[in-house]
Design a protein around this motif. Structure first.
Motif, PDB file in Angstrom:
ATOM      1  N   ARG A   1      47.083  12.333 -11.619  1.00  0.00           N
ATOM      2  CA  ARG A   1      45.850  11.831 -12.243  1.00  0.00           C
ATOM      3  C   ARG A   1      44.619  12.413 -11.575  1.00  0.00           C
ATOM      4  NH1 ARG A   1      46.356   5.645 -12.054  1.00  0.00           N
ATOM      5  NH2 ARG A   1      44.099   5.565 -12.324  1.00  0.00           N
TER       6      ARG A   1
ATOM      7  N   GLU B   1      44.186  15.819 -12.979  1.00  0.00           N
ATOM      8  CA  GLU B   1      43.692  15.772 -14.351  1.00  0.00           C
ATOM      9  C   GLU B   1      42.217  15.379 -14.412  1.00  0.00           C
ATOM     10  OE1 GLU B   1      48.071  14.713 -16.274  1.00  0.00           O
ATOM     11  OE2 GLU B   1      46.580  13.122 -16.063  1.00  0.00           O
TER      12      GLU B   1
ATOM     13  N   GLU C   1      40.212  18.374 -13.639  1.00  0.00           N
ATOM     14  CA  GLU C   1      40.138  19.276 -14.801  1.00  0.00           C
ATOM     15  C   GLU C   1      39.108  18.775 -15.802  1.00  0.00           C
ATOM     16  OE1 GLU C   1      44.259  19.274 -15.996  1.00  0.00           O
ATOM     17  OE2 GLU C   1      44.820  20.612 -14.331  1.00  0.00           O
TER      18      GLU C   1
END
Ligand SMILES: *Cc1c(COP(=O)(O)O)cnc(C)c1O
Length: 231
Positions: free
Chosen positions: A183, A186, A189
């Motif tokens: 997580r 992510e 990102e």
């Protein structure tokens, strides 16, 4: 407790082997993982032993404790990382003592660090500490608040937002930390595609779970016990 230099050297060799096999499994270059030796509670002699075994990055979680050790290690090319919670009244001192601050978790703290860095004529690399577990007892900002804080930091010219940091909840089975590391990657990102392009560092993984963190993309691992022994 203080470990003998020979023990610290052996421990570092073991940690390096663990890093190498995790990198091999993940198809990553070892050079992409920075090993930060977390020396909190250990004396300057322990840091010296780790330095002599080749380490250059050290992490401390308290400003005062770091200042005392640094004063006896001055002539060494050490990169100091602040990894513990920082109160804004210690921001200026932290900016003097550390090259990296991993634990930025509030706008007012970022502002104080920015002013201190400006006064010192430097640009301070920082990471946002994210409290992914939503644990009351831990510092860090909620995942949902990260985009706004990242945007606010863009306006602070003396800070360079370079990445994210997480201290996941503690599990006996390190495999259970994997979703948190994923997580964090992510979230990085997502923030990058929203314009925070400098977010390339993921500070995640400690003694018992850094292999998993490396598999999930860690660029900085913070390792204390596996190098210096139990605190
Ligand atoms: C103490 C500490 C570490 C190192 O933990 P070990 O389990 O001893 O490797 C890493 N990160 C933070 C923020 C810490 O406070």
């Amino acid at each position: 407790m203080e470990s003998r230099p020979a023990v610290i050297r052996e421990n570092i060799a073991l940690v390096r082997e663990r890093i190498a096999s995790a990198c091999a499994r993940a198809g990553r270059q070892e050079g992409g993982v920075r090993l930060i030796a977390v020396s909190k509670t250990f004396p300057a002699e322990s840091i010296r032993a780790a330095y002599e075994a080749g380490l250059r990055d050290f992490g401390e979680n308290r400003v005062q404790e770091a200042a005392a050790k640094q004063s006896t290690l001055q002539d060494r090319d050490i990169t100091w990382h602040l990894i513990g919670h920082l109160q804004s009244n210690k921001a200026a001192r932290a900016c003097e003592l550390f090259e990296w601050v991993h634990s930025v978790d509030a706008g007012h703290l970022a502002q104080k660090l920015d002013r201190a860095a400006a006064a010192a004529g430097k640009r301070l690399p920082i990471l946002l500490e994210i409290n992914l577990g939503g644990e009351e007892s831990k510092s860090g900002i909620a995942e949902n608040d990260a985009p706004d804080l990242a945007t606010a930091i863009k306006e602070l010219p003396s800070l360079a937002l370079r990445g994210l940091m997480v201290i996941p909840p503690l599990f006996n089975d390190p495999e259970q930390t994997r979703p948190y590391f994923r997580r964090l990657r992510e979230l990085a990102e997502k923030l990058r595609s929203a314009g925070a392009t400098g977010i390339t560092e993921l500070s995640m993984g400690m003694s018992h779970d850094f292999e998993i963190a490396i598999e999930e993309g860690a660029t900085m691992i913070r390792v204390g016990t596996a190098i210096f022994g139990t605190r």
